[in-house]
Design an enzyme around this catalytic site. Sequence first.
Site, short mmCIF file in Angstrom:
data_model
loop_
_atom_site.label_atom_id
_atom_site.label_comp_id
_atom_site.label_asym_id
_atom_site.label_seq_id
_atom_site.Cartn_x
_atom_site.Cartn_y
_atom_site.Cartn_z
N SER A 1 0.87 -1.18 0.00
CA SER A 1 0.00 0.00 0.00
C SER A 1 0.90 1.22 0.00
O SER A 1 2.08 1.14 0.38
CB SER A 1 -0.85 -0.01 1.28
OG SER A 1 -1.43 1.26 1.52
N TYR B 1 -2.32 -0.78 10.55
CA TYR B 1 -2.24 -0.97 9.10
C TYR B 1 -0.89 -0.47 8.56
O TYR B 1 -0.22 -1.14 7.79
CB TYR B 1 -3.40 -0.23 8.44
CG TYR B 1 -3.58 -0.49 6.96
CD1 TYR B 1 -4.34 -1.57 6.51
CD2 TYR B 1 -3.01 0.35 6.00
CE1 TYR B 1 -4.53 -1.80 5.16
CE2 TYR B 1 -3.19 0.13 4.64
CZ TYR B 1 -3.95 -0.95 4.23
OH TYR B 1 -4.14 -1.18 2.87
P1 NAD Z 1 -11.36 -6.17 -0.04
O1 NAD Z 1 -12.01 -6.01 1.29
O2 NAD Z 1 -12.16 -5.94 -1.28
O3 NAD Z 1 -10.68 -7.65 -0.14
C1 NAD Z 1 -9.99 -8.22 0.95
C2 NAD Z 1 -9.94 -9.70 0.77
O4 NAD Z 1 -9.27 -10.28 1.92
C3 NAD Z 1 -11.32 -10.37 0.69
O5 NAD Z 1 -11.28 -11.46 -0.21
C4 NAD Z 1 -11.52 -10.88 2.12
O6 NAD Z 1 -12.43 -11.98 2.22
C5 NAD Z 1 -10.10 -11.31 2.45
N1 NAD Z 1 -9.88 -11.46 3.88
C6 NAD Z 1 -10.07 -10.56 4.88
N2 NAD Z 1 -9.79 -11.12 6.08
C7 NAD Z 1 -9.44 -12.41 5.82
C8 NAD Z 1 -9.03 -13.51 6.64
N3 NAD Z 1 -8.95 -13.42 7.98
N4 NAD Z 1 -8.74 -14.69 6.04
C9 NAD Z 1 -8.85 -14.81 4.69
N5 NAD Z 1 -9.20 -13.80 3.87
C10 NAD Z 1 -9.49 -12.62 4.43
O7 NAD Z 1 -10.10 -5.22 0.02
P2 NAD Z 1 -9.10 -4.71 -1.11
O8 NAD Z 1 -9.28 -3.25 -1.16
O9 NAD Z 1 -9.21 -5.50 -2.36
O10 NAD Z 1 -7.71 -5.03 -0.40
C11 NAD Z 1 -6.84 -6.07 -0.85
C12 NAD Z 1 -5.41 -5.73 -0.43
O11 NAD Z 1 -5.04 -4.51 -1.07
C13 NAD Z 1 -5.24 -5.52 1.07
O12 NAD Z 1 -4.00 -6.07 1.48
C14 NAD Z 1 -5.23 -4.01 1.20
O13 NAD Z 1 -4.49 -3.59 2.32
C15 NAD Z 1 -4.53 -3.63 -0.09
N6 NAD Z 1 -4.77 -2.24 -0.51
C16 NAD Z 1 -6.04 -1.78 -0.76
C17 NAD Z 1 -6.22 -0.44 -1.14
C18 NAD Z 1 -7.57 0.15 -1.43
O14 NAD Z 1 -7.69 1.37 -1.53
N7 NAD Z 1 -8.61 -0.63 -1.61
C19 NAD Z 1 -5.09 0.38 -1.29
C20 NAD Z 1 -3.82 -0.14 -1.04
C21 NAD Z 1 -3.68 -1.44 -0.65
#
Ligand code: NAD
Length: 260
Positions: free
Chosen positions: A142, A155
């Site tokens: 991130s 985080y």
């Molecule tokens: P999201 O909530 O759409 O997806 C998260 C995924 O992780 C889902 O499939 C969820 O079921 C799974 N998950 C959560 N807890 C879990 C657990 N205990 N065991 C197994 N699976 C679990 O979120 P996203 O935005 O797609 O985020 C995905 C990654 O990208 C994360 O690591 C997040 O930190 C990173 N990220 C997101 C953003 C953003 O703005 N959305 C920005 C930078 C980084």
Amino acid sequence: MLKNKVALITGSTSGIGLGIARKFASMGATLAINGFGDVDEIQGIVTELSQTSNAPVKYYPTDMSDGDAIDAMMATIATELGAIDILVNSAGIQHVSPIEEFPTDKWNAIIAINLTSSFHTTRAVVGAMKSRGWARIINIASAHSLAASPYKSAYVAAKHGIAGLTKTIALETAEHGITVNAVSPGYVLTPLVSAQIPATAQARGITEEEVVRDVLLAAQPTKEFITIQDVAHTVAFLCEDAAKGITGTNISMDGGWTAK
Ligand code: NAD
């Protein structure tokens, strides 16, 4: 291009992880997907991915906060699908709170899911990857692996940690045809983020466009979201032969956020 490659993407039932799974499916990969969600929806995702990839796709409902369960999942995937060639660590959660009030259980869950799960998955695959002589490990970090925001202590700590883990494993695997990189998006319009926009507009008495520009994207100079597809495309590029010299890096996709 990924035909006969086995890829595990943690947290791939939603958002960025699902986007990466779709991209890999379009490239013919065998897929292990993971994450939580509605059983029927997940079954639909598995069907969609396997029709696209024309290769095996299996769902593993493992809780990525549970180290023993992850170790067991890794062994099961190796038996059911074969040795993992591409590991994408994408599972993640967030909790926002001042440090004085930060709940211990939330801290522990964020560190476990956003950081320690990648230790478990990586430790399980590196031995076989070394002996096979080709592999990719990609950690979805991130902008918060490089810069902090208030109230996101767990985080930011976890994401800075994953940046350090990425560099360390890159050095340990550099002579074995393995690359290890982090991809660090700014704000991505995942379902989680988009669901907040109408409520925030109503609460603040501003338009949805103003919420996006002045609230969500205040840190992001382009004032545009990073797309799931663009993140998936970058991850796919890291799997190409042309990316074999890219290892130990942290690729920012944040519209200039961390340039400031
Ligand atoms: P999201 O909530 O759409 O997806 C998260 C995924 O992780 C889902 O499939 C969820 O079921 C799974 N998950 C959560 N807890 C879990 C657990 N205990 N065991 C197994 N699976 C679990 O979120 P996203 O935005 O797609 O985020 C995905 C990654 O990208 C994360 O690591 C997040 O930190 C990173 N990220 C997101 C953003 C953003 O703005 N959305 C920005 C930078 C980084």
